[in-house]
Design a protein around this motif. Structure first.
Motif, PDB file in Angstrom:
ATOM      1  N   ILE A  82       1.701   6.774  -7.045  1.00 28.72           N
ATOM      2  CA  ILE A  82       0.675   7.727  -7.487  1.00 28.72           C
ATOM      3  C   ILE A  82       1.201   9.148  -7.366  1.00 28.72           C
ATOM      4  O   ILE A  82       1.141   9.934  -8.316  1.00 28.72           O
ATOM      5  CB  ILE A  82      -0.617   7.575  -6.642  1.00 28.72           C
ATOM      6  N   VAL A  83       1.743   9.486  -6.186  1.00 25.39           N
ATOM      7  CA  VAL A  83       2.218  10.862  -5.984  1.00 25.39           C
ATOM      8  C   VAL A  83       3.364  11.163  -6.948  1.00 25.39           C
ATOM      9  O   VAL A  83       3.428  12.241  -7.541  1.00 25.39           O
ATOM     10  CB  VAL A  83       2.644  11.076  -4.519  1.00 25.39           C
ATOM     11  N   VAL A  92      -0.101  16.323  -1.785  1.00 26.55           N
ATOM     12  CA  VAL A  92      -0.787  15.319  -2.607  1.00 26.55           C
ATOM     13  C   VAL A  92      -0.821  13.984  -1.879  1.00 26.55           C
ATOM     14  O   VAL A  92      -1.840  13.283  -1.851  1.00 26.55           O
ATOM     15  CB  VAL A  92      -0.094  15.171  -3.979  1.00 26.55           C
ATOM     16  N   GLY A  93       0.298  13.650  -1.232  1.00 29.19           N
ATOM     17  CA  GLY A  93       0.402  12.352  -0.570  1.00 29.19           C
ATOM     18  C   GLY A  93      -0.630  12.154   0.523  1.00 29.19           C
ATOM     19  O   GLY A  93      -1.243  11.084   0.610  1.00 29.19           O
ATOM     20  N   ILE A 100      -3.969  11.412  -1.024  1.00 25.73           N
ATOM     21  CA  ILE A 100      -4.036  10.058  -1.573  1.00 25.73           C
ATOM     22  C   ILE A 100      -4.175   9.045  -0.434  1.00 25.73           C
ATOM     23  O   ILE A 100      -4.970   8.107  -0.494  1.00 25.73           O
ATOM     24  CB  ILE A 100      -2.769   9.753  -2.403  1.00 25.73           C
ATOM     25  N   PHE A 101      -3.411   9.270   0.638  1.00 29.53           N
ATOM     26  CA  PHE A 101      -3.511   8.361   1.776  1.00 29.53           C
ATOM     27  C   PHE A 101      -4.934   8.353   2.331  1.00 29.53           C
ATOM     28  O   PHE A 101      -5.473   7.299   2.684  1.00 29.53           O
ATOM     29  CB  PHE A 101      -2.528   8.772   2.871  1.00 29.53           C
ATOM     30  N   ILE A 150       0.894   4.242  -2.898  1.00 25.54           N
ATOM     31  CA  ILE A 150       0.707   5.683  -2.669  1.00 25.54           C
ATOM     32  C   ILE A 150       1.888   6.455  -3.251  1.00 25.54           C
ATOM     33  O   ILE A 150       1.730   7.475  -3.925  1.00 25.54           O
ATOM     34  CB  ILE A 150       0.552   5.962  -1.158  1.00 25.54           C
ATOM     35  N   LEU A 174       0.836  -1.209   0.000  1.00 26.92           N
ATOM     36  CA  LEU A 174       0.000   0.000   0.000  1.00 26.92           C
ATOM     37  C   LEU A 174       0.869   1.257   0.000  1.00 26.92           C
ATOM     38  O   LEU A 174       0.625   2.202  -0.765  1.00 26.92           O
ATOM     39  CB  LEU A 174      -0.919  -0.023   1.226  1.00 26.92           C
ATOM     40  N   ASN A 226       4.584  17.309  -2.650  1.00 27.24           N
ATOM     41  CA  ASN A 226       4.449  15.857  -2.536  1.00 27.24           C
ATOM     42  C   ASN A 226       3.684  15.476  -1.275  1.00 27.24           C
ATOM     43  O   ASN A 226       2.821  14.597  -1.302  1.00 27.24           O
ATOM     44  CB  ASN A 226       5.827  15.202  -2.511  1.00 27.24           C
TER      45      ASN A 226
END
Ligand code: HEM
Ligand SMILES: [Cu+2]
Lengths: 630, 207
Positions: free
Chosen positions: A175-176, B27-28, B31-32, A172, A168, B24
């Motif tokens: 994606i970033v 965005v991270g 997304i998490f 992530i 996981l 980063n």
């Protein structure tokens, strides 16, 4: 710190420390590749033992119990610990180069993802030495697993929990990386397909792994801490496991096959020497497959008794997936069509992949017809189906890409002649093994049986199937030999090894320096490197920035320490049901190590370091001689 | 990066995204949170299917067990803490470090209050016999609400680390994204609680 790259030889200790602490996507890619190969070999060996057992009727080569352990560990290892890391290896090594990035968005997390995966995998495999492996199938249905004696299932649950967390985290990270780290001009619709499929596949990881985490957690507390999620006498319900598992499980097969599609979409245009046909429809199909992949999980549960309406809906949704998949197949064919095809080893794998995968897709659509699936379910037909898509699709992609990308990853090329031989032995062996299993299934042979009675018409097909498995094993051994021979061969020190590279990763000279491109490239269109070659640019790319200092992330040992913490805690949890006094303290110590390293990571600034221009120039001269990367 | 000193005038508009690392992180964390939503969705679905399910003759049901006043106070504490973290981010935008620290500290206090009430609530249930292993319902309830509670603990530890670590050095482009990410995470925890309040407590009391 950057002098590391320039100095020539390092001692063993220093090299080991370097790999334990590295955050370099290229090194982690190599580590994923070798760890994946290791587990691929182990799981392949388990498969071979199973096929020896099934070679003749009424065989007693292994016991029924051992057979259950073998089939469980084979499936679990192949999907979670072989296919996933092998594909992650290519994603790590190639995607940052394809988008012109210095590294991934979170290099620290990249390393953490690897170590969690690796230690989870080791934990699972310790079960062989500590009282028996899991034996309830890779699907681990609760009705079977809940009361399975011994610690096998506990190893499965905890091992996958740890390695799943790693997957996981890596998802992530990808994606970033793909969203934020693309070089100037690399718009979404100029991204190579492998980058696209990595993005979509990571998105599937993002949404599919949490349900698995939850399911595993329920299993964990049910077995080890007295919870009642699946115990029907206490109001629990085992079907919850099936749902959670397949909400994860079906997307998981696309998590694996989409990057494989991406790899072939890179290989085919290079060797057909033609632009990929239907680029935007390929992107669209990838997204659509990813989306539909979440709508179909209950096709694994047609016989569970969800009712006719539910079955009908899931049957139709499942069949719909064949449409975007078919789009892709036609696009590959149209790419090859009219190209001046060079049949190299990667291309051989691609050519073998197309018909094999189509065969697997067709049986998939057959199974999607719910009434027919009542007949096919849990028979060898299913085994044939998923091996056609997994071996015919994913394994061929991995083997083909090893040949394709070895020059970039290792600055050496795998032997072509041996590669061709390997391909044919493996490919013929694969079809021998699995083609006849369709008919065994139709004749009624159930899957996951450790032996069968003679004279039901199954003897010959099972025998042939086992011969095929032996051929596949020989193929894998040849591949490993090829890797060993190649390690001793001369370094290539070249750019664009295949001569027809199109995307950005081919524009960089090998060996790739630790900072990748010395200047961030400027992307002028799809297939950027081909564009530059076409315009007569001898330098590879044009650049978006002047030569300057390069900012790089620091190495760190913390990811390994964090992962070891979870590893220790898992042992405490595992022995908790035995009532040993040390179980809770061990859990606390293990998690304490993990949490303490997380806090350390949070409060200790990590600003990275700068490689100065002079060092960049020196490194380039050291790697490529005078004139640097010209 | 951390050496550059800023004044409110030179402080960039979107300080949390002014550097590559900041962007980063920004965005991270989003997304998490997407994946964390799926995690909670799975636990919610399980809770709904196991609600009130237990061994034959089980005496506990959601309608009798849950009490709205306590849950309401907890909700108010957490909602307010979300508001105070917004104030902190407002001060972060204006490069007012003292404001950030004060409002983040208030957020922590409110979070601790919430946590204390939750611990009391759990203790109370266990005390009357509704323990983790009592039934499928109890396992599902404690897992759902406990997972949220664990998120609260993580959020608190994270924010306290930030407050303590940066106390002496003020705002810069290195720690601004960290504060920002922590506050997004804190909002997310709050939103999840709104769903827990609705699905577990309100719908529970309604039967
Ligand atoms: C057109 C595409 C596909 C369709 C329509 C399809 C359909 C199905 C159906 C209906 C089943 C359940 C059969 C049963 O257990 O009774 C199944 C099983 C399976 N499929 Fe596919 N499939 C497709 C593609 C794939 C791909 C691409 C993969 C992997 C990369 C895959 C891997 C599997 C696996 C591993 C199983 C068996 C799981 C188990 O029970 O252990 N399938 N497929
Ligand atoms: Cu499926």
């Amino acid at each position: 710190m950057s002098s590391v790259a320039v100095s020539n030889k390092k001692g063993f200790g220093a090299t080991l420390w370097d790999y334990l602490t590295t955050v370099d996507h290229k090194k982690l890619g190599v580590m994923y590749l070798f760890a994946g190969t290791l587990f691929f070999a182990i799981a392949g060996f388990e498969a071979l033992l199973m096929r020896i057992q099934l070679m003749i009727p009424n065989n007693d080569f292994v016991s029924a119990g051992t057979f259950n352990e073998l089939l469980t560990m084979h499936g679990t290892t192949m999907l979670f610990l072989a296919a996933t890391p092998l594909l992650f290896g290519f994603m790590n090594a190639i995607v940052p180069l394809q988008i012109g990035a210095r590294d991934v968005a979170f290099p620290f997390l990249n390393s953490l993802g690897f170590w969690l995966f690796f230690l989870g995998a080791i934990f699972l495999h310790l079960s062989f030495f500590l009282g028996g492996a899991p034996d309830a199938g890779w699907t681990n249905y609760a009705s079977l697993a809940l009361y399975s004696p011994g610690h096998g299932i506990d190893f499965y649950v905890l091992g996958l929990q740890i390695s799943g967390a790693g997957t996981l985290i890596s998802g992530i990270n990808f994606i970033v990386t793909i969203i934020t780290m693309r070089a100037p001009g690399m718009t979404f619709m100029r991204m190579p397909l492998f980058t696209w499929t990595t993005l979509i596949s990571s998105t599937l990881i993002l949404f599919a792994f949490p349900p698995l985490t939850v399911g595993l957690f329920f299993m964990l507390v049910d077995r080890m801490f007295g919870a009642n999620f699946f115990d029907h006498t206490m109001g629990g319900n085992t079907i919850i496991w099936e749902h959670l598992f397949w909400i994860f499980g079906h997307p998981e097969v696309y998590i694996l096959v989409l990057p494989a599609f991406g790899l072939f979409s890179e290989i085919i245009p290079v060797f057909a020497r033609k632009r990929l046909f239907g680029y935007s429809s390929m992107v669209f199909a990838t997204i659509l497959i990813g989306f539909l992949g979440f709508m179909v999980w209950a096709h694994h549960m047609f016989t569970t008794g969800l009712g006719a309406t539910a079955n009908a809906i899931f049957a139709v949704a499942t069949m719909a997936i064949a449409v975007p998949t078919g789009m892709k197949v036609f696009n590959w064919i149209m790419t090859i069509w009219g190209g001046s095809v060079k049949v190299t080893v990667p291309m051989l794998y691609a050519l073998g992949f197309i018909p094999s995968f189509v065969a697997g897709g067709v049986t998939g659509v057959m199974q999607a017809a719910a009434p027919l699936d009542y007949q096919l379910h849990d028979s060898y037909f299913i085994v044939a189906h998923f091996h056609y898509v997994i071996v015919g699709g994913i394994v061929t992609a991995i083997f083909g890409s090893m040949h394709f990308y070895w020059p970039i990853m290792f600055n050496r090329a795998l032997n072509e002649k041996l590669g061709v031989l390997t391909f044919w032995i493996f490919f013929i062996g694969f079809h021998l093994t699995f083609f006849l299993q369709h008919f065994l299934g139709l004749m009624g042979m159930p899957r996951r049986v450790f032996t069968f009675q003679a004279d039901q018409g199954w003897d010959l097909f099972n025998f042939i199937s086992s011969i095929g498995a032996i051929m596949m094993a020989i193929g894998v051994v040849l591949l490993v030999i090829n890797i060993i021979i190649t390690a001793k061969s001369k370094p290539l020190n070249c750019r664009d090894y295949w001569g027809d590279g199109r995307s950005l990763e081919w524009a960089i000279k090998t060996p790739v320096p630790f900072y990748n491109f010395k200047q961030t490239p400027l992307i002028r269109g799809f297939d950027p490197y081909w564009l530059e070659k076409h315009d007569g640019n001898k330098e590879g790319m044009i650049y978006a920035e002047p030569l300057g200092d390069i900012h790089m992330p620091n190495n760190s040992i913390l990811p390994l320490v964090m992962s070891i913490g979870t590893f220790i805690a898992a042992f405490g949890a595992l022995y908790h049901p035995d009532g040993v006094a040390w179980s809770i303290p061990v859990i606390i110590i293990g998690l304490g190590i993990t949490v303490a390293s997380m806090i350390l990571r949070s409060v200790k600034d990590d600003l990275g370091y700068h490689v100065h221009v002079e060092e960049v120039i020196a490194t380039e001269e050291h790697l490529y001689g005078k004139g640097g990367n010209k | 990066m951390e050496h550059t000193k800023f004044t409110p005038q030179t402080w960039p508009d979107k300080a949390e995204q002014a550097t590559m690392e900041g962007r980063n992180k920004f965005v991270g964390i989003w997304i998490f949170i997407c994946s964390d939503i799926t995690l909670f969705a799975s636990v919610f679905a399980t809770y709904l299917s196991l609600k009130d399910k237990g061994p034959a003759g089980m005496e506990f049901s959601a309608a009798e067990l849950f009490e709205l006043p306590l849950a309401f106070v907890m909700t108010m504490l957490l909602l307010t803490s979300s508001l105070t973290s917004v104030y902190a981010m407002y001060h972060l935008k204006n490069h007012n470090f003292k404001g950030v620290q004060i409002w983040m500290s208030i957020t922590v206090l409110l979070g601790l209050g919430f946590l204390a009430l939750e611990i009391y609530e759990f203790y109370h249930y266990v005390h009357i016999g509704f323990g983790y292993t009592q039934s499928a319902f109890s396992s599902a309830f404690f897992t759902l609400v406990g997972t949220h509670g664990l998120h609260v603990v993580i959020g608190l530890v994270w924010i306290v680390c930030l407050i303590v670590r940066n106390a002496k050095r003020g705002l810069n482009l290195y720690n601004a994204p960290k504060y920002y990410a922590a506050s997004i995470f804190w909002h997310f925890i709050d939103v999840v609680w709104v769903f827990i309040f609705t699905v577990v407590y309100l719908m529970g009391v309604l039967g």
